[in-house]
Scaffold this motif. Sequence first.
Motif, PDB file in Angstrom:
ATOM      1  N   VAL A 288      79.701  35.722  23.429  1.00  0.00           N
ATOM      2  CA  VAL A 288      80.764  35.300  22.514  1.00  0.00           C
ATOM      3  C   VAL A 288      80.522  35.866  21.118  1.00  0.00           C
ATOM      4  O   VAL A 288      81.448  36.381  20.467  1.00  0.00           O
ATOM      5  N   PHE A 289      79.290  35.809  20.654  1.00  0.00           N
ATOM      6  CA  PHE A 289      78.989  36.313  19.313  1.00  0.00           C
ATOM      7  C   PHE A 289      79.098  37.839  19.239  1.00  0.00           C
ATOM      8  O   PHE A 289      79.386  38.392  18.173  1.00  0.00           O
ATOM      9  N   LEU A 290      78.877  38.515  20.363  1.00  0.00           N
ATOM     10  CA  LEU A 290      79.104  39.958  20.389  1.00  0.00           C
ATOM     11  C   LEU A 290      80.587  40.277  20.476  1.00  0.00           C
ATOM     12  O   LEU A 290      81.071  41.255  19.897  1.00  0.00           O
ATOM     13  N   ALA A 291      81.330  39.459  21.207  1.00  0.00           N
ATOM     14  CA  ALA A 291      82.739  39.746  21.471  1.00  0.00           C
ATOM     15  C   ALA A 291      83.635  39.479  20.275  1.00  0.00           C
ATOM     16  O   ALA A 291      84.690  40.116  20.143  1.00  0.00           O
ATOM     17  N   ILE A 292      83.262  38.550  19.395  1.00  0.00           N
ATOM     18  CA  ILE A 292      84.125  38.226  18.254  1.00  0.00           C
ATOM     19  C   ILE A 292      84.335  39.440  17.347  1.00  0.00           C
ATOM     20  O   ILE A 292      85.482  39.840  17.091  1.00  0.00           O
ATOM     21  N   PRO A 293      83.273  40.086  16.836  1.00  0.00           N
ATOM     22  CA  PRO A 293      83.522  41.271  16.007  1.00  0.00           C
ATOM     23  C   PRO A 293      84.130  42.425  16.792  1.00  0.00           C
ATOM     24  O   PRO A 293      84.974  43.168  16.269  1.00  0.00           O
ATOM     25  N   LEU A 294      83.727  42.590  18.057  1.00  0.00           N
ATOM     26  CA  LEU A 294      84.301  43.660  18.866  1.00  0.00           C
ATOM     27  C   LEU A 294      85.789  43.424  19.105  1.00  0.00           C
ATOM     28  O   LEU A 294      86.602  44.355  19.028  1.00  0.00           O
ATOM     29  N   GLY A 295      86.160  42.181  19.397  1.00  0.00           N
ATOM     30  CA  GLY A 295      87.553  41.869  19.647  1.00  0.00           C
ATOM     31  C   GLY A 295      88.423  42.084  18.423  1.00  0.00           C
ATOM     32  O   GLY A 295      89.545  42.589  18.515  1.00  0.00           O
ATOM     33  N   LEU A 296      87.915  41.707  17.248  1.00  0.00           N
ATOM     34  CA  LEU A 296      88.672  41.917  16.017  1.00  0.00           C
ATOM     35  C   LEU A 296      88.792  43.407  15.702  1.00  0.00           C
ATOM     36  O   LEU A 296      89.849  43.880  15.272  1.00  0.00           O
ATOM     37  N   ALA A 297      87.712  44.147  15.925  1.00  0.00           N
ATOM     38  CA  ALA A 297      87.738  45.586  15.638  1.00  0.00           C
ATOM     39  C   ALA A 297      88.606  46.357  16.621  1.00  0.00           C
ATOM     40  O   ALA A 297      89.053  47.469  16.311  1.00  0.00           O
ATOM     41  N   ALA A 298      88.864  45.782  17.809  1.00  0.00           N
ATOM     42  CA  ALA A 298      89.672  46.464  18.817  1.00  0.00           C
ATOM     43  C   ALA A 298      91.139  46.073  18.757  1.00  0.00           C
ATOM     44  O   ALA A 298      91.942  46.595  19.543  1.00  0.00           O
ATOM     45  N   ALA A 299      91.511  45.148  17.866  1.00  0.00           N
ATOM     46  CA  ALA A 299      92.905  44.718  17.753  1.00  0.00           C
ATOM     47  C   ALA A 299      93.694  45.710  16.899  1.00  0.00           C
ATOM     48  O   ALA A 299      93.339  45.958  15.745  1.00  0.00           O
ATOM     49  N   ARG A 300      94.748  46.276  17.456  1.00  0.00           N
ATOM     50  CA  ARG A 300      95.509  47.318  16.764  1.00  0.00           C
ATOM     51  C   ARG A 300      96.248  46.809  15.534  1.00  0.00           C
ATOM     52  O   ARG A 300      96.567  47.587  14.634  1.00  0.00           O
ATOM     53  N   ASN A 301      96.548  45.514  15.490  1.00  0.00           N
ATOM     54  CA  ASN A 301      97.277  44.975  14.343  1.00  0.00           C
ATOM     55  C   ASN A 301      96.362  44.568  13.198  1.00  0.00           C
ATOM     56  O   ASN A 301      96.825  44.073  12.177  1.00  0.00           O
TER      57      ASN A 301
END
Length: 270
Positions: free
Chosen positions: A95-108
Amino acid sequence: MTAATVTPTPVPAAPSKSLGAWLLDLLVWGGIAVVLIGSFNAVELKNLGRVFTNSQDISTFAQELLKPDFSNWKLLVAQMWQTIQIALWGTFIAVFLAIPLGLAAARNIAPAWVVTPIRIFMNLLRSIPDLVIGLLFIVAVGLGPLAGVLAIALNTAGVLAKLFSEAVESIDKGPVEGVRATGASPLHEIFWGVLPQVGPLWTSFALYRFESNSRSATVLGLIGAGGIGQLLFESMGAFDYNQVSAIVIIVIVAVTLIDMLSQAMRKRLL
């Protein structure tokens, strides 16, 4: 007095597809049908009848499984608890790895030059099986639960990052624009405009993956990554089907309890 003339409302035309849309549908579904037919022999579906011709062997195996041996129940429960701990810590790190990755992968939210390499990295994490990652960590840290934790963490981080990014891309722009109108920085926009919208959904995704990881951690025992899976494969190798049955029952009970707890938590969040 003359009654007002009622003008009938015209019936709207039925929706229709263009020729290009019909051709695309035909190409997609026709392609799926061709692949299914072409792979019939590759997956040996022609041998499906063996399930019934070898029914006697299956019956003998099932009879052994119907006699679970709980003589070592303390050891089995302890190993199941370790399996749950492996899944819990693996999910927590993911979860802690996915939060910054998920935000950085969001096109908007992120620019294209950030989104593209992050998405490639996420695809890499998701495409490598847990067992392969686990083997790599066993070489690095040795046999034991730590290899299982790290294997689950990396694979789950790739899955959750994709789900997190898709949740961010579907948010309402209004709250973000409202925060931006106050002169807030992009970081404040994320904290006050994005996270409150996606937080419950992110938590639901994380809980679902924890359920899945509880089963994955069992399979990782095959390569010596600790937990009850290691006992399961040792018992199967020794043809001790009575203990295999006991292990399977304990796993089913544990996963069912985790599922019930997860559902209760999701109902409170969503």
